[in-house]
Design an enzyme around this catalytic site. Structure first.
Site, PDB file in Angstrom:
ATOM      1  N   GLU A 230     -20.816  -1.737  19.936  1.00  0.00           N
ATOM      2  CA  GLU A 230     -19.971  -2.250  19.037  1.00  0.00           C
ATOM      3  C   GLU A 230     -18.388  -2.019  19.328  1.00  0.00           C
ATOM      4  O   GLU A 230     -17.562  -2.146  18.419  1.00  0.00           O
ATOM      5  CB  GLU A 230     -20.295  -1.876  17.413  1.00  0.00           C
ATOM      6  CG  GLU A 230     -21.824  -2.479  17.298  1.00  0.00           C
ATOM      7  CD  GLU A 230     -21.898  -1.977  15.659  1.00  0.00           C
ATOM      8  OE1 GLU A 230     -21.279  -2.005  14.676  1.00  0.00           O
ATOM      9  OE2 GLU A 230     -23.314  -2.074  15.262  1.00  0.00           O
TER      10      GLU A 230
ATOM     11  N   CYS B 241     -26.815   6.611  10.085  1.00  0.00           N
ATOM     12  CA  CYS B 241     -25.934   5.281  10.146  1.00  0.00           C
ATOM     13  C   CYS B 241     -25.193   5.161  11.555  1.00  0.00           C
ATOM     14  O   CYS B 241     -25.649   6.135  12.435  1.00  0.00           O
ATOM     15  CB  CYS B 241     -25.225   5.392   8.965  1.00  0.00           C
ATOM     16  SG  CYS B 241     -24.284   3.854   8.546  1.00  0.00           S
TER      17      CYS B 241
ATOM     18  N   SER C 267     -23.186   1.240  16.420  1.00  0.00           N
ATOM     19  CA  SER C 267     -22.008   1.764  16.797  1.00  0.00           C
ATOM     20  C   SER C 267     -21.853   3.110  17.502  1.00  0.00           C
ATOM     21  O   SER C 267     -22.489   4.040  17.149  1.00  0.00           O
ATOM     22  CB  SER C 267     -20.763   1.566  15.473  1.00  0.00           C
ATOM     23  OG  SER C 267     -21.196   2.455  14.547  1.00  0.00           O
TER      24      SER C 267
ATOM     25  N   TRP D 207     -19.568  -8.054   0.938  1.00  0.00           N
ATOM     26  CA  TRP D 207     -18.096  -7.516   1.388  1.00  0.00           C
ATOM     27  C   TRP D 207     -17.115  -8.584   1.452  1.00  0.00           C
ATOM     28  O   TRP D 207     -16.141  -8.235   2.181  1.00  0.00           O
ATOM     29  CB  TRP D 207     -18.389  -6.505   2.481  1.00  0.00           C
ATOM     30  CG  TRP D 207     -19.348  -5.499   2.247  1.00  0.00           C
ATOM     31  CD1 TRP D 207     -19.796  -4.882   0.934  1.00  0.00           C
ATOM     32  CD2 TRP D 207     -19.804  -4.443   3.032  1.00  0.00           C
ATOM     33  NE1 TRP D 207     -20.408  -4.125   1.069  1.00  0.00           N
ATOM     34  CE2 TRP D 207     -20.455  -3.467   2.248  1.00  0.00           C
ATOM     35  CE3 TRP D 207     -19.891  -4.269   4.530  1.00  0.00           C
ATOM     36  CZ2 TRP D 207     -21.318  -2.602   2.866  1.00  0.00           C
ATOM     37  CZ3 TRP D 207     -20.587  -3.179   5.035  1.00  0.00           C
ATOM     38  CH2 TRP D 207     -21.398  -2.319   4.251  1.00  0.00           C
TER      39      TRP D 207
ATOM     40  N   HIS E 130     -21.828  11.491   8.622  1.00  0.00           N
ATOM     41  CA  HIS E 130     -20.599  11.629   7.925  1.00  0.00           C
ATOM     42  C   HIS E 130     -19.966  13.110   8.206  1.00  0.00           C
ATOM     43  O   HIS E 130     -19.087  13.172   7.713  1.00  0.00           O
ATOM     44  CB  HIS E 130     -20.846  11.201   6.492  1.00  0.00           C
ATOM     45  CG  HIS E 130     -20.697   9.858   6.321  1.00  0.00           C
ATOM     46  ND1 HIS E 130     -21.813   8.925   6.068  1.00  0.00           N
ATOM     47  CD2 HIS E 130     -19.621   8.925   6.350  1.00  0.00           C
ATOM     48  CE1 HIS E 130     -21.643   7.630   5.735  1.00  0.00           C
ATOM     49  NE2 HIS E 130     -20.263   7.778   5.962  1.00  0.00           N
TER      50      HIS E 130
ATOM     51  N   ILE F 146     -27.958   3.480  15.412  1.00  0.00           N
ATOM     52  CA  ILE F 146     -27.800   2.391  14.520  1.00  0.00           C
ATOM     53  C   ILE F 146     -26.825   1.361  15.104  1.00  0.00           C
ATOM     54  O   ILE F 146     -26.960   0.306  14.460  1.00  0.00           O
ATOM     55  CB  ILE F 146     -27.306   2.996  13.109  1.00  0.00           C
ATOM     56  CG1 ILE F 146     -28.112   4.001  12.626  1.00  0.00           C
ATOM     57  CG2 ILE F 146     -27.246   1.882  12.016  1.00  0.00           C
ATOM     58  CD1 ILE F 146     -29.903   3.834  12.697  1.00  0.00           C
TER      59      ILE F 146
ATOM     60  N   ARG G 278       0.912  -1.180  -0.154  1.00  0.00           N
ATOM     61  CA  ARG G 278      -0.032   0.024   0.144  1.00  0.00           C
ATOM     62  C   ARG G 278       0.811   1.296   0.011  1.00  0.00           C
ATOM     63  O   ARG G 278       0.539   2.379   0.604  1.00  0.00           O
ATOM     64  CB  ARG G 278      -1.048   0.055   1.294  1.00  0.00           C
ATOM     65  CG  ARG G 278      -2.076  -0.918   1.109  1.00  0.00           C
ATOM     66  CD  ARG G 278      -3.015  -1.063   2.196  1.00  0.00           C
ATOM     67  NE  ARG G 278      -2.509  -1.521   3.439  1.00  0.00           N
ATOM     68  CZ  ARG G 278      -2.726  -1.101   4.739  1.00  0.00           C
ATOM     69  NH1 ARG G 278      -3.509  -0.523   4.887  1.00  0.00           N
ATOM     70  NH2 ARG G 278      -2.081  -1.728   5.733  1.00  0.00           N
ATOM     71  N   GLU G 279       2.050   1.208  -0.718  1.00  0.00           N
ATOM     72  CA  GLU G 279       2.841   2.259  -0.893  1.00  0.00           C
ATOM     73  C   GLU G 279       2.054   3.540  -1.260  1.00  0.00           C
ATOM     74  O   GLU G 279       2.437   4.817  -0.661  1.00  0.00           O
ATOM     75  CB  GLU G 279       3.926   2.190  -1.771  1.00  0.00           C
ATOM     76  CG  GLU G 279       4.980   0.846  -1.373  1.00  0.00           C
ATOM     77  CD  GLU G 279       4.577  -0.458  -1.784  1.00  0.00           C
ATOM     78  OE1 GLU G 279       3.360  -0.515  -2.000  1.00  0.00           O
ATOM     79  OE2 GLU G 279       5.576  -1.189  -2.090  1.00  0.00           O
TER      80      GLU G 279
ATOM     81  N   LYS H 224     -20.212   3.735  -6.859  1.00  0.00           N
ATOM     82  CA  LYS H 224     -19.603   2.651  -7.006  1.00  0.00           C
ATOM     83  C   LYS H 224     -19.367   2.385  -8.662  1.00  0.00           C
ATOM     84  O   LYS H 224     -20.324   2.461  -9.663  1.00  0.00           O
ATOM     85  CB  LYS H 224     -20.256   1.346  -6.884  1.00  0.00           C
ATOM     86  CG  LYS H 224     -20.389   1.762  -5.215  1.00  0.00           C
ATOM     87  CD  LYS H 224     -20.665   0.163  -4.687  1.00  0.00           C
ATOM     88  CE  LYS H 224     -20.405   0.409  -3.056  1.00  0.00           C
ATOM     89  NZ  LYS H 224     -20.166  -0.690  -2.314  1.00  0.00           N
TER      90      LYS H 224
HETATM   91  N1  GLN Z   1     -24.604  -1.338  12.987  1.00  0.00           N
HETATM   92  C1  GLN Z   1     -23.594  -0.709  11.871  1.00  0.00           C
HETATM   93  C2  GLN Z   1     -22.982   0.381  12.724  1.00  0.00           C
HETATM   94  O1  GLN Z   1     -23.875   1.143  13.333  1.00  0.00           O
HETATM   95  C3  GLN Z   1     -24.105  -0.365  10.848  1.00  0.00           C
HETATM   96  C4  GLN Z   1     -23.116   0.208   9.879  1.00  0.00           C
HETATM   97  C5  GLN Z   1     -23.479   0.284   8.424  1.00  0.00           C
HETATM   98  O2  GLN Z   1     -24.734   0.668   8.042  1.00  0.00           O
HETATM   99  N2  GLN Z   1     -22.659   0.374   7.486  1.00  0.00           N
HETATM  100  O3  GLN Z   1     -21.657   0.840  12.366  1.00  0.00           O
HETATM  101 ZN    ZN Z   2     -25.507   2.542   7.630  1.00  0.00          ZN
END
Ligand code: GLN
Ligand code: ZN
Length: 789
Positions: free
Chosen positions: A519, A761, A468, A596, A729, A466, A22-23, A144
């Site tokens: 998580e 998320c 984490s 994935w 995000h 969600i 991964r240089e 993507k």
């Molecule tokens: N349960 C996961 C989290 O909260 C869901 C992540 C995701 O949707 N990519 O991180």
């Molecule tokens: Zn998500």
């Protein structure tokens, strides 16, 4: 070699650019941190290219591929090559090409400029010009690349987009390779695919195809320059020939390639990822010197292509899988290739199905894999060797080296086919005996909803998250010490339990209704489960570029999947013991785990998905048994599994939703199943999302200002739904009123009694301070809504 006319040639559509170690990633990140200047970065790029070309040459390829290298993304390279950087950036000639490139890739926050204000009056960004400030500009959108996990930067087009040959990089790289003594095949993304992959900005009814006429002459100039440099071939990628194309796009091909062919440099038109189907005869008749096809995804079309393609044209067969990590069954490949080689004497090339960008670099670095499993694999570098072997064998050059290598390969294929590591009788028996209603909850949603309401007594607009919570430096360093063997298992687990307790306490203080354990103990939502399931292995350095400097290391599913023991129950029960509120169990769904990972190719994906589903089903049952009443099964990757051709969607969606339902259906009606999805377009698969029959879906919507929900409203989504009320995000903390407004918007399309309140998320990438402020505002917003409805 006896008859040089019959000579088969080998090449690859592209090679991984990130580097064996991964240089490129590390050099990019140093450059972005300001620790390395452009010249240093360029020199890393040069070294990597030289090394990768040398590998191709040493492996016996007839050409090296030039033009597949990019500091961030190959589509972004074309934006500069073709001179269509969006005007909204207001770039000035004073800015270096590379700095403009990274601005498009990563965006720019508003920064005070030096003396003479770089914000141009004419840049058309619509932002007021502040005295001497370089205005903020969002990065190009990222999406993507076909059905891969690679993300490209989306070109922006408007009616006044103009093109002009504007970047020397490609030509410099060709010269670089030639100076190193290589025979060069240059590679370009074709004009139709380039336009197709872009997005129209500005006027609504603007048609990107209308730009083709002025784009083609610039491609003509690029080809002229490549010809003048003396490249042997130009590979021109038009993977959109594997899509369902609107008629005007299809019919634009013939004229375009007629024009480009005038330049007189041999063109290899490359398609991949998907069968050509109704575009097959079009692809065969285009006026180019050669056609590359995906011999893995479109194996069934090889015979007709070998017949249809005029004999004077080169046929490049992508026989080695560029999208997966399995060793090629060379005997099977030779059986396919031999009749084609006869038909296309002297005009057959061998190749990987697509660019090797999507495969890890080399197996040589994998010292920890079980030798038997390792023998079944071929990463990018090993795939080069496979091509050489195939060529030698087709030429009848069975010297000792070839014979030995073929024998090794044959033994590996036989071992994989028969290995008890791969096949578990118990898993097969369980699939065989699976009752027809295994994917069916006991009662319908209405009755489940009534029972769940009676059980949990949640307020209207219940709040949750969600899954984490922030993966703090403390968590990450504890995990790193544990992995290095510096922290004992007991100490690591104690540390994670303390983190969970902390997360529970914070959620109670915030007043959330349905809690999560956070998580902390998970590095990655797929890896965490893969590591505990049979049938998975992990590499040490099997990195694949996802976007820019980001790489992922997908697990490899090599065998029947089963669950030796419970994976999440202890953590979840611990978390539940700390609170009287419901604790939501947190699992990753079968399709996301499948999507994935690198998946075995010796059985249908549907079957592998079902095996994973059964493992998750057992985990769901164990959680329920342990008293966990609400269980979330995340499926953010459902949409990305969609086949490229619409005609194949139904089949995929049937088995994908079935797998999810199998994972979710072993529970009592009073147990509430959640799912979560994010960052994709869901409106065109709503019936299938509804068919998953989760009691609650939490879904990312705030970026689109709840627009996504219109689809759910129109479709009358039957179950409960938590549209994300803030974008995780962004470090920006939205205030209460903003979230109230979004919830009111949601209430206009979804019955308020079915609405949940949650972020978009998981929060693992955020810090605690912003997370707590945002969630405090979110809880307040939900309370305000309760008073209104
Ligand atoms: N349960 C996961 C989290 O909260 C869901 C992540 C995701 O949707 N990519 O991180
Ligand atoms: Zn998500």
């Amino acid at each position: 070699m006896t008859n040089s006319n019959k000579k088969i040639q080998t090449h690859i559509p592209g090679f991984p650019r990130i580097g064996a170690a991964r240089e490129l990633k590390f050099a990019l990140e140093r450059h972005w941190r300001g620790e390395q200047d452009e010249a240093q970065l360029e020199s890393t790029g040069r070294e990597l290219r030289a090394r990768h070309w040398a590998l191709q040459r040493e492996a016996g390829l007839d050409f090296v591929t030039v033009g597949d290298f990019a500091f961030y993304d190959q589509v972004a390279n074309h934006i500069q090559l073709l001179g269509c950087e969006p005007a909204r950036y207001g770039f000035t000639p004073a800015q270096s090409q590379l700095s403009r490139y990274f601005t498009m890739a990563r965006g720019r926050s508003g920064v005070a400029a030096q003396a003479d204000g770089a914000h141009q009056a004419g840049c058309g960004c619509g932002q007021p010009q502040q005295g001497g400030a370089l205005h903020a500009a969002a990065a190009l959108e990222m999406t993507k690349w076909f059905d891969t996990n690679y993300h490209y930067l989306v070109p922006e087009f408007s009616a006044d987009t103009v093109f002009a040959l504007s970047c020397e990089r490609l030509f410099d790289e060709v010269a670089e390779a030639q100076a190193l003594g290589h025979a060069v095949k240059a590679t370009l993304i074709g004009p139709l695919t380039f336009l197709w992959l872009g997005k129209s900005k500005g006027a609504v009814d603007f048609d990107r195809l209308s730009l083709l006429d002025q784009l083609l002459p610039v491609y003509g100039q690029v080809l002229d320059r490549l010809k003048a440099l003396g490249v042997e071939w130009v590979q021109i990628d038009e993977p959109i020939l594997g899509l369902d194309l609107p008629a005007p796009w299809r019919s634009a091909f013939e004229n375009s390639y007629w024009q480009l062919n005038q330049v007189g440099v041999p063109l290899l038109l490359a398609t991949y990822f998907s069968p050509l189907e109704e575009n097959l005869s079009l692809a065969c008749r285009l006026p180019v010197a050669g056609l590359h096809v995906d011999g893995v995804r479109a194996a069934h079309e090889l015979t007709s292509i070998a017949d249809w393609l005029p004999v004077h044209k080169v046929l490049s067969v992508g026989i080695v899988d560029g999208r997966n990590i399995w060793r090629t069954d060379l005997d099977a490949a030779l059986a396919v290739l031999a009749p084609i080689a006869d038909k296309r004497a002297g005009k057959l090339w061998l190749s990987s199905s697509c660019s090797l960008l999507h495969a890890p670099f080399t197996l040589a670095a994998e010292t920890a894999l079980a030798p038997e499993i390792r023998s079944w694999l071929a990463f990018a570098t090993e795939k080069l060797d496979e091509l050489y072997l195939l060529k030698r064998a087709l030429h009848g050059e069975y010297d000792a080296g070839t014979t030995d290598a073929l024998a090794v390969s044959r033994a590996a294929i036989a071992s994989r086919r028969a290995s008890p590591r791969v096949h578990q009788a118990a898993v097969a028996a369980r699939l065989q005996a699976l009752p027809a209603d295994a994917g069916q909850r006991r009662a319908g949603f209405a009755q489940r909803q009534a029972e769940q309401r009676a059980r949990f007594q949640l307020p209207a607009f219940p709040t949750t998250t969600i899954g984490s919570f922030p993966q703090t430096p403390a968590i990450r360093s504890a995990r790193a010490s544990f992995k290095r063997g510096e922290l004992s298992l007991a100490d690591y687990e104690a540390a994670m339990r303390a983190e969970i307790a902390d997360a529970v306490q914070r959620q109670e203080a915030l007043g959330l209704d349905v809690l999560v354990h956070g998580e902390a103990e998970r590095n990655d939502m797929v890896e965490y489960f893969g590591e505990q399931l049979d049938g998975f292995v992990f590499t040490q350095l099997g990195w694949v570029q996802s976007y820019g400097s980001r790489c992922v290391k997908p697990p490899i599913i090599y065998g029947d999947v089963s669950r030796p023991k419970a994976m999440t129950v202890d953590w979840t029960v611990h978390a539940q013991s700390l609170t009287a509120k419901p604790m939501k169990g947190m699992l990753t769904g079968p399709i996301t785990i499948l999507q994935w990972s690198f998946v075995r190719d010796d059985q249908p994906r549907a079957r592998t998905a079902l095996q994973i589903a059964l493992a998750i089903r057992d985990e769901v049952a164990d959680l329920e048994q342990a008293g966990i009443g609400i269980i979330q099964i995340d499926e953010p990757a459902v949409r990305e599994g969609l086949p490229l051709r619409r005609g194949r969607w139904d089949d995929y969606l049937d088995w994908a939703t079935h797998a999810f339902r199998v994972s979710a259906s072993a529970v009592a009606d009073a147990t509430q199943i959640h799912t979560h999805m994010c960052y994709a377009e869901f409106n065109d698969i709503l019936p299938q999302i509804a068919a998953m029959d989760a009691d609650v879906i939490t879904i990312e919507t705030s970026r689109s200002d709840m627009e996504l929900l219109n689809g759910f409203g129109q479709f009358r989504y039957p179950n409960e739904i938590g549209p994300g009320v803030y974008d995780i995000h962004s470090p920006r903390v939205p205030d209460q009123q903003e979230m109230v407004r979004l919830l009111q918007k949601a209430s206009a399309v979804i019955p308020p009694a079915n609405l949940w309140v949650n972020p978009d998320c998981g929060l693992k990438t955020r810090g605690w301070a912003e997370t707590e402020t945002a969630l405090r505002n979110m809880v307040a917003a939900a309370r305000q809504l309760r008073a209104i409805y």
